[in-house]
Design an enzyme around this catalytic site. Structure first.
Site, PDB file in Angstrom:
ATOM      1  N   ALA A   1       0.836  -1.206   0.000  1.00 52.71           N
ATOM      2  CA  ALA A   1       0.000   0.000   0.000  1.00 52.71           C
ATOM      3  C   ALA A   1       0.869   1.254   0.000  1.00 52.71           C
ATOM      4  O   ALA A   1       0.645   2.177  -0.795  1.00 52.71           O
ATOM      5  CB  ALA A   1      -0.932  -0.009   1.211  1.00 52.71           C
ATOM      6  N   TYR A   2       1.835   1.300   0.878  1.00 55.43           N
ATOM      7  CA  TYR A   2       2.715   2.459   0.961  1.00 55.43           C
ATOM      8  C   TYR A   2       3.519   2.627  -0.326  1.00 55.43           C
ATOM      9  O   TYR A   2       3.615   3.730  -0.879  1.00 55.43           O
ATOM     10  CB  TYR A   2       3.655   2.314   2.162  1.00 55.43           C
ATOM     11  CG  TYR A   2       4.564   3.500   2.367  1.00 55.43           C
ATOM     12  CD1 TYR A   2       4.072   4.695   2.875  1.00 55.43           C
ATOM     13  CD2 TYR A   2       5.924   3.427   2.054  1.00 55.43           C
ATOM     14  CE1 TYR A   2       4.902   5.791   3.072  1.00 55.43           C
ATOM     15  CE2 TYR A   2       6.759   4.514   2.245  1.00 55.43           C
ATOM     16  CZ  TYR A   2       6.243   5.690   2.759  1.00 55.43           C
ATOM     17  OH  TYR A   2       7.063   6.780   2.938  1.00 55.43           O
ATOM     18  N   SER A   3       4.082   1.531  -0.823  1.00 55.74           N
ATOM     19  CA  SER A   3       4.889   1.591  -2.050  1.00 55.74           C
ATOM     20  C   SER A   3       4.046   2.072  -3.220  1.00 55.74           C
ATOM     21  O   SER A   3       4.472   2.934  -4.004  1.00 55.74           O
ATOM     22  CB  SER A   3       5.487   0.219  -2.354  1.00 55.74           C
ATOM     23  OG  SER A   3       6.334  -0.215  -1.293  1.00 55.74           O
TER      24      SER A   3
END
Length: 248
Positions: free
Chosen positions: A154-156
């Site tokens: 999600a962050y990436s």
């Protein structure tokens, strides 16, 4: 500390109450500008304003909510007369988990803050910059957006989106004296690490050839130049702050 001339400018720094955002706001003020800190944490906002001094004002804003961002931008413009610098630093890391076991609501939250929030904040300030034919924008992406970190899909994905959005907007505004860039820092020593496991933090540290995490003042130094009038040509670019982890 190199002297960067930001006299007469007014900046908005989202996530400015702590971490990278606070360090960047402090450096911007040290360079002669005034700043409005946008954050959702009222108590930390007041503490940050006290630490920076009279050159700082604060505005409570939830960047994942368009109406909140729109209201914050209007209030800031009214109080300061302009927003000539934007540093969009607000964001979350989310949970560390494999994609096939990633919590759906957490995924939505990370995307809502990191991607939609970046879009909302940029959308709110660009019209004023276009009208004045001047502005400097820096969005905070991440080395994770370049390489992808395991157990952080999600962050990436969100930071890759920030990079793409920045490049698109930079090209859209290239006919104006508006520079839109992003930075791709490696892991910095901030409170965002509280969301991660020690194993995950150590993985990211081990990937940095410098052998240590990024210091917030190092990021602030790069941003200070990016938001200055000296940065009159470069736009739609991603500036690396990975300690040698990525070279592109």
């Amino acid at each position: 500390m190199n002297k960067i001339d930001l006299e007469g400018e007014h900046a908005v720094v989202t996530g400015g109450a702590q971490g990278l955002g606070f360090a960047m706001a402090r450096r911007i003020v040290a360079s002669g500008a005034t700043v409005t800190l946008w954050d959702i944490d009222k108590d930390r906002l007041e503490q940050a304003r006290a630490e920076i001094g009279e050159a700082a004002t604060v505005q409570i804003a939830d960047i994942s909510d368009w109406s909140s961002v729109e209201a914050a931008a209007a209030a800031t413009e009214k109080a300061s007369g302009k927003i000539s610098i934007l540093v969009n630093s607000a964001g979350i890391a989310g949970a560390a988990a494999p994609l096939d076991n990633y919590d759906i609501e957490m995924w939505k939250k990370v995307i809502d803050i990191n991607v939609n929030g970046t879009f909302y904040v940029n959308r709110a300030v660009v019209p004023g910059m276009k009208a004045r034919n001047y502005g400097r924008i820096v969005n905070i992406a991440s080395v994770a957006g370049k390489e992808g970190n395991p157990n952080a899909a999600a962050y990436s994905a969100s930071k890759a989106a920030v990079m793409g959005m920045t490049k698109s907007l930079g090209k859209e505004l290239a006919q104006y004296d508006i520079a839109v860039n992003c930075i791709t820092p490696a892991t910095a020593q901030t409170r965002i690490l509280e969301q991660l496991t020690e194993e995950h933090i150590e993985y990211m540290r081990s990937r940095i050839p410098r052998g240590r995490l990024l210091e917030v003042d190092e990021a602030a130094a790069m941003v200070a130049w990016l938001v200055s009038r000296e940065n009159s040509f470069t736009t739609a670019a991603a500036f690396d702050l990975s300690g040698g982890r990525t070279t592109y």
